[in-house]
Design a protein around this motif. Structure first.
Motif, PDB file in Angstrom:
ATOM      1  N   ILE A 105      -5.161   0.041  27.149  1.00  0.00           N
ATOM      2  CA  ILE A 105      -4.268  -0.617  26.191  1.00  0.00           C
ATOM      3  C   ILE A 105      -3.001  -1.096  26.910  1.00  0.00           C
ATOM      4  O   ILE A 105      -2.544  -2.222  26.696  1.00  0.00           O
ATOM      5  CB  ILE A 105      -3.943   0.332  25.029  1.00  0.00           C
ATOM      6  N   TYR A 106      -2.463  -0.249  27.762  1.00  0.00           N
ATOM      7  CA  TYR A 106      -1.267  -0.602  28.549  1.00  0.00           C
ATOM      8  C   TYR A 106      -1.518  -1.864  29.375  1.00  0.00           C
ATOM      9  O   TYR A 106      -0.739  -2.827  29.346  1.00  0.00           O
ATOM     10  CB  TYR A 106      -0.896   0.583  29.440  1.00  0.00           C
ATOM     11  N   ALA A 107      -2.608  -1.878  30.134  1.00  0.00           N
ATOM     12  CA  ALA A 107      -2.887  -2.994  31.034  1.00  0.00           C
ATOM     13  C   ALA A 107      -3.148  -4.278  30.265  1.00  0.00           C
ATOM     14  O   ALA A 107      -2.589  -5.335  30.574  1.00  0.00           O
ATOM     15  CB  ALA A 107      -4.080  -2.655  31.925  1.00  0.00           C
ATOM     16  N   HIS A 108      -3.972  -4.201  29.236  1.00  0.00           N
ATOM     17  CA  HIS A 108      -4.376  -5.434  28.554  1.00  0.00           C
ATOM     18  C   HIS A 108      -3.396  -5.882  27.486  1.00  0.00           C
ATOM     19  O   HIS A 108      -3.497  -7.026  27.026  1.00  0.00           O
ATOM     20  CB  HIS A 108      -5.819  -5.331  28.084  1.00  0.00           C
ATOM     21  N   THR A 109      -2.415  -5.060  27.162  1.00  0.00           N
ATOM     22  CA  THR A 109      -1.273  -5.555  26.405  1.00  0.00           C
ATOM     23  C   THR A 109      -0.548  -6.602  27.246  1.00  0.00           C
ATOM     24  O   THR A 109      -0.185  -7.682  26.759  1.00  0.00           O
ATOM     25  CB  THR A 109      -0.328  -4.394  26.026  1.00  0.00           C
ATOM     26  N   ALA A 110      -0.382  -6.285  28.527  1.00  0.00           N
ATOM     27  CA  ALA A 110       0.275  -7.234  29.443  1.00  0.00           C
ATOM     28  C   ALA A 110      -0.577  -8.481  29.654  1.00  0.00           C
ATOM     29  O   ALA A 110      -0.064  -9.605  29.634  1.00  0.00           O
ATOM     30  CB  ALA A 110       0.551  -6.550  30.779  1.00  0.00           C
ATOM     31  N   VAL A 111      -1.886  -8.306  29.837  1.00  0.00           N
ATOM     32  CA  VAL A 111      -2.768  -9.445  30.081  1.00  0.00           C
ATOM     33  C   VAL A 111      -2.829 -10.342  28.846  1.00  0.00           C
ATOM     34  O   VAL A 111      -2.806 -11.578  28.957  1.00  0.00           O
ATOM     35  CB  VAL A 111      -4.184  -8.978  30.488  1.00  0.00           C
ATOM     36  N   ALA A 112      -2.897  -9.733  27.658  1.00  0.00           N
ATOM     37  CA  ALA A 112      -2.960 -10.507  26.417  1.00  0.00           C
ATOM     38  C   ALA A 112      -1.696 -11.326  26.204  1.00  0.00           C
ATOM     39  O   ALA A 112      -1.745 -12.458  25.714  1.00  0.00           O
ATOM     40  CB  ALA A 112      -3.194  -9.572  25.231  1.00  0.00           C
ATOM     41  N   GLU A 113      -0.573 -10.752  26.602  1.00  0.00           N
ATOM     42  CA  GLU A 113       0.697 -11.480  26.506  1.00  0.00           C
ATOM     43  C   GLU A 113       0.666 -12.717  27.408  1.00  0.00           C
ATOM     44  O   GLU A 113       1.069 -13.807  26.995  1.00  0.00           O
ATOM     45  CB  GLU A 113       1.842 -10.546  26.899  1.00  0.00           C
ATOM     46  N   LYS A 114       0.157 -12.556  28.631  1.00  0.00           N
ATOM     47  CA  LYS A 114       0.031 -13.696  29.547  1.00  0.00           C
ATOM     48  C   LYS A 114      -0.934 -14.749  28.996  1.00  0.00           C
ATOM     49  O   LYS A 114      -0.794 -15.937  29.281  1.00  0.00           O
ATOM     50  CB  LYS A 114      -0.465 -13.233  30.917  1.00  0.00           C
ATOM     51  N   ALA A 115      -1.918 -14.300  28.207  1.00  0.00           N
ATOM     52  CA  ALA A 115      -2.895 -15.227  27.626  1.00  0.00           C
ATOM     53  C   ALA A 115      -2.327 -15.997  26.434  1.00  0.00           C
ATOM     54  O   ALA A 115      -2.974 -16.904  25.931  1.00  0.00           O
ATOM     55  CB  ALA A 115      -4.150 -14.468  27.204  1.00  0.00           C
ATOM     56  N   GLY A 116      -1.140 -15.597  25.993  1.00  0.00           N
ATOM     57  CA  GLY A 116      -0.496 -16.331  24.908  1.00  0.00           C
ATOM     58  C   GLY A 116      -0.683 -15.742  23.518  1.00  0.00           C
ATOM     59  O   GLY A 116      -0.370 -16.397  22.522  1.00  0.00           O
ATOM     60  N   ILE A 117      -1.176 -14.523  23.437  1.00  0.00           N
ATOM     61  CA  ILE A 117      -1.289 -13.868  22.133  1.00  0.00           C
ATOM     62  C   ILE A 117       0.084 -13.320  21.739  1.00  0.00           C
ATOM     63  O   ILE A 117       0.768 -12.706  22.566  1.00  0.00           O
ATOM     64  CB  ILE A 117      -2.342 -12.733  22.161  1.00  0.00           C
ATOM     65  N   GLU A 118       0.476 -13.554  20.494  1.00  0.00           N
ATOM     66  CA  GLU A 118       1.798 -13.145  20.033  1.00  0.00           C
ATOM     67  C   GLU A 118       1.938 -11.628  20.074  1.00  0.00           C
ATOM     68  O   GLU A 118       0.994 -10.894  19.826  1.00  0.00           O
ATOM     69  CB  GLU A 118       2.057 -13.644  18.607  1.00  0.00           C
ATOM     70  N   GLU A 119       3.155 -11.173  20.376  1.00  0.00           N
ATOM     71  CA  GLU A 119       3.405  -9.738  20.587  1.00  0.00           C
ATOM     72  C   GLU A 119       3.030  -8.899  19.378  1.00  0.00           C
ATOM     73  O   GLU A 119       2.434  -7.829  19.529  1.00  0.00           O
ATOM     74  CB  GLU A 119       4.879  -9.508  20.944  1.00  0.00           C
ATOM     75  N   HIS A 120       3.349  -9.363  18.157  1.00  0.00           N
ATOM     76  CA  HIS A 120       3.037  -8.543  16.978  1.00  0.00           C
ATOM     77  C   HIS A 120       1.519  -8.411  16.791  1.00  0.00           C
ATOM     78  O   HIS A 120       1.034  -7.371  16.353  1.00  0.00           O
ATOM     79  CB  HIS A 120       3.700  -9.107  15.709  1.00  0.00           C
ATOM     80  N   LYS A 121       0.763  -9.434  17.172  1.00  0.00           N
ATOM     81  CA  LYS A 121      -0.696  -9.343  17.097  1.00  0.00           C
ATOM     82  C   LYS A 121      -1.230  -8.368  18.144  1.00  0.00           C
ATOM     83  O   LYS A 121      -2.142  -7.577  17.859  1.00  0.00           O
ATOM     84  CB  LYS A 121      -1.326 -10.723  17.287  1.00  0.00           C
ATOM     85  N   ILE A 122      -0.650  -8.416  19.323  1.00  0.00           N
ATOM     86  CA  ILE A 122      -1.065  -7.489  20.384  1.00  0.00           C
ATOM     87  C   ILE A 122      -0.826  -6.046  19.948  1.00  0.00           C
ATOM     88  O   ILE A 122      -1.687  -5.180  20.129  1.00  0.00           O
ATOM     89  CB  ILE A 122      -0.308  -7.784  21.694  1.00  0.00           C
ATOM     90  N   GLN A 123       0.337  -5.782  19.368  1.00  0.00           N
ATOM     91  CA  GLN A 123       0.669  -4.422  18.945  1.00  0.00           C
ATOM     92  C   GLN A 123      -0.299  -3.906  17.884  1.00  0.00           C
ATOM     93  O   GLN A 123      -0.713  -2.745  17.918  1.00  0.00           O
ATOM     94  CB  GLN A 123       2.118  -4.357  18.442  1.00  0.00           C
ATOM     95  N   LEU A 124      -0.678  -4.769  16.946  1.00  0.00           N
ATOM     96  CA  LEU A 124      -1.643  -4.360  15.914  1.00  0.00           C
ATOM     97  C   LEU A 124      -3.022  -4.128  16.518  1.00  0.00           C
ATOM     98  O   LEU A 124      -3.691  -3.133  16.197  1.00  0.00           O
ATOM     99  CB  LEU A 124      -1.711  -5.407  14.802  1.00  0.00           C
ATOM    100  N   LEU A 125      -3.461  -5.024  17.394  1.00  0.00           N
ATOM    101  CA  LEU A 125      -4.753  -4.830  18.060  1.00  0.00           C
ATOM    102  C   LEU A 125      -4.767  -3.525  18.852  1.00  0.00           C
ATOM    103  O   LEU A 125      -5.743  -2.761  18.799  1.00  0.00           O
ATOM    104  CB  LEU A 125      -5.048  -6.005  18.996  1.00  0.00           C
ATOM    105  N   ALA A 126      -3.682  -3.251  19.565  1.00  0.00           N
ATOM    106  CA  ALA A 126      -3.583  -2.023  20.362  1.00  0.00           C
ATOM    107  C   ALA A 126      -3.598  -0.770  19.491  1.00  0.00           C
ATOM    108  O   ALA A 126      -4.023   0.296  19.938  1.00  0.00           O
ATOM    109  CB  ALA A 126      -2.315  -2.054  21.213  1.00  0.00           C
TER     110      ALA A 126
END
Length: 198
Positions: A105-126
């Motif tokens: 989750i830690y690693a792919h939170t960063a990767v998802a951010e680089k991919a352009g997924i919005e932070e609030h969506k990343i947090q919910l997915l995580a």
């Protein structure tokens, strides 16, 4: 002596490059040339300041031949997938959340951010939750992979949605990607590998 979680190896001691057997050293060199630079570029830590591998990479050194084959699958998936990068990260975070794999989750939170997924969506997915406002492909990928990783069954209606959205190749690509990260999450959870800062 059991290593502390602060060592970032969890239940496994971190290995020094100078104590590796030949096949382990070959894999270590490959990981240093591929995964470590990718991690740095993506914004997460894959090694200690003295060059010891962390995350799943430390565990992978224990079985270098099979780990090398897994790395070949990783490379093939990245090159030949039909999935967009955003969909890939939705898949990976959905698997990581279902497995509660902290480092993943830690690693792919960063990767998802680089991919352009919005932070609030990343947090919910995580957190294992489905965000509102996903694209059609992201929405179907979340539902498909969540079911695959939790109930291990895909009902007919969801299969049809996935087939219309991704086609047969896309479904197979999604299953391969999810399976790859179930394996990584299995390594991380078995060896209780923490995320940096935890």
């Amino acid at each position: 002596m059991t290593p502390s979680k602060n060592d970032l190896g969890g239940r496994l001691p971190l290995l020094d490059s100078d104590e590796l057997k030949a096949d382990q050293h070959t894999l270590y060199t490959e990981l240093q040339a591929t995964m470590v630079p990718w991690a740095k570029k993506s914004g997460f830590q894959a090694e200690t300041t003295d060059g010891k591998l962390i995350g799943p990479f430390n565990a992978m050194l224990r079985s270098p031949a099979i780990s090398k084959a897994l790395m070949s699958v990783t490379a093939a998936e990245g090159t030949h997938t039909s999935l967009s990068e955003k969909v890939r990260q939705v898949v990976i975070l959905t698997v990581g959340a279902a497995w509660q794999a902290a480092y993943e989750i830690y690693a792919h939170t960063a990767v998802a951010e680089k991919a352009g997924i919005e932070e609030h969506k990343i947090q919910l997915l995580a957190a294992g939750q489905k965000p509102e406002g996903l694209s059609i492909e992201e929405d179907v990928a979340y539902d498909f992979v969540r079911r695959l990783t939790t109930t291990h069954q895909i009902e007919a209606a969801l299969y049809e949605r996935a087939l219309v959205t991704f086609g047969e190749k896309g479904i197979v690509d999604m299953i391969y990607l999810a399976g790859q990260y179930m394996t990584i999450s299995g390594l991380l959870n078995t060896f209780a590998v923490p995320a940096p800062g935890q």
